[in-house]
Enzyme design. Structure first.
Site: not given
Length: 344
Positions: A125, A236, A113-114, A318, A189, A287
């Site tokens: 999750y 994305f 989630g950065s 993802g 991530s 990515d």
């Protein structure tokens, strides 16, 4: 520069299964609504949009879960997932019974989630952690770390470190064979980034971690890499998105050469000569920050550390969230083999 949204959507549809495309596209739409140009974040809306599920002491597909407060001062919580015997339904007094197995891996998991989005009780999750239990025969401890921008560096690392120490000191997590807690760190991530930084603290404090699993880990730097230029906005995520999250997480005034962003940059600690855990680094070929992920794996190798790189050419961010593509099954098999190799 990225092309138009219409072109980007068409390109991503050609390689991403429809339900994954819908899932991540919805995330992208929500994330764009939540980030503000001034660097603040709409946390109330974020919590409303994030579908959450409660812990469930009643076994579902052989797994039950419960929440544990690790630190009341910071409200640090973790969700613990355990295998359940067929036909049993544990009571509240059974939740922290000693693990039933000669060797039981314990996976400390950090969600993605950065650094700003999602939580340990996010539905996606919760599902992933349950899969890891069944896949590895493990106990999974999912960390509900504090998120940016309200809680910048090093809060997420501090929370991860607190949970690791709690796991290491929990006698009920010890395997029967040798009375040791067999710990693995895993995350995707930003969670992959946290894995690295918590592992460094573990090495410095002589807490034994058997392995690190990093799925599309979030690293970066000040230069624009070839993959960032080539994939900007196509699948994305844009470079501008990534820059926003780094500004939200790093100490104010810091740039992306900070060690939290660039673990093998000029300001980072050397890992040479350290007993760093072996690592499984999973990189998706679509990515845009893959060059930084590849640089991370190469940095481990140059430092004399054991690392296995799994590069999946046509995978996007993802891909491991839904079992609807070959890449999902490949990475799950690799994770199981990676964990089981240390649990013979």
């Amino acid at each position: 520069m990225a092309g138009s949204e219409e072109v980007n959507l068409i390109e991503s549809k050609t390689v991403v299964p429809l339900n994954t495309w819908v899932l991540i596209s919805n995330f992208k739409l929500a994330y764009n609504l939540l980030r503000r140009p001034d660097g603040t974040f709409n946390r109330h809306l974020a919590e409303f949009l994030d579908r959450k599920v409660p812990a469930n002491a009643n076994p579902v597909n052989g797994v039950f879960s419960f929440d544990v407060i690790i630190d009341r001062q910071t409200n640090l919580l973790s969700r613990v997932y355990r295998p359940a015997d067929a036909g049993t339904s544990p009571s509240i007094t059974d939740l922290q019974n000693p693990v039933d197995g000669e060797i039981v891996p314990v996976i400390v998991f950090f969600h993605g989630g950065s650094f700003a989005h999602s939580s340990a009780n996010s539905a996606i999750y919760d599902t992933l952690c349950r899969r890891l239990v069944g896949l590895c025969g493990a106990v999974v401890v999912s960390v509900n770390y504090r998120r940016a921008p309200e809680n910048r560096y090093p809060c997420a690392y501090d929370d991860g470190w607190a949970v690791l120490k709690w796991v290491n000191s929990s006698s009920w997590l010890r395997s029967k064979k040798d009375s040791k807690v067999r710990i693995f760190l895993a995350g995707d991530s930003s969670g992959g980034n946290i894995v690295h930084n918590v592992a460094v603290r573990a090495v410095e404090s002589r807490i034994d971690v058997l392995g690190n699993i990093l799925l599309n880990p979030m690293f970066g730097g000040t230069e624009r890499t070839e993959s960032e230029k080539r994939l900007d906005g196509k699948y994305f995520v844009t470079v501008r998105d990534r820059d926003w999250y780094w500004r939200a997480f790093l100490p104010e005034g810091e740039d992306r050469e900070h060690p939290a962003c660039s673990p093998f940059g000029p300001r980072s600690k050397s890992l040479e000569g350290l007993s760093f855990p072996k690592s499984l680094v999973v990189v998706a070929g679509l990515d845009l920050i893959q060059d930084w992920q590849l640089k991370y794996a190469e940095g481990l190798k140059k430092a004399g550390q054991e690392v296995k790189l799994l590069y999946l050419e046509q995978a996007t961010i993802g891909f491991y969230l839904l079992p609807n593509n070959n890449h999902f099954h490949t990475v799950m098999d690799e994770i199981a083999a990676f964990v089981n190799a240390e649990c013979q």
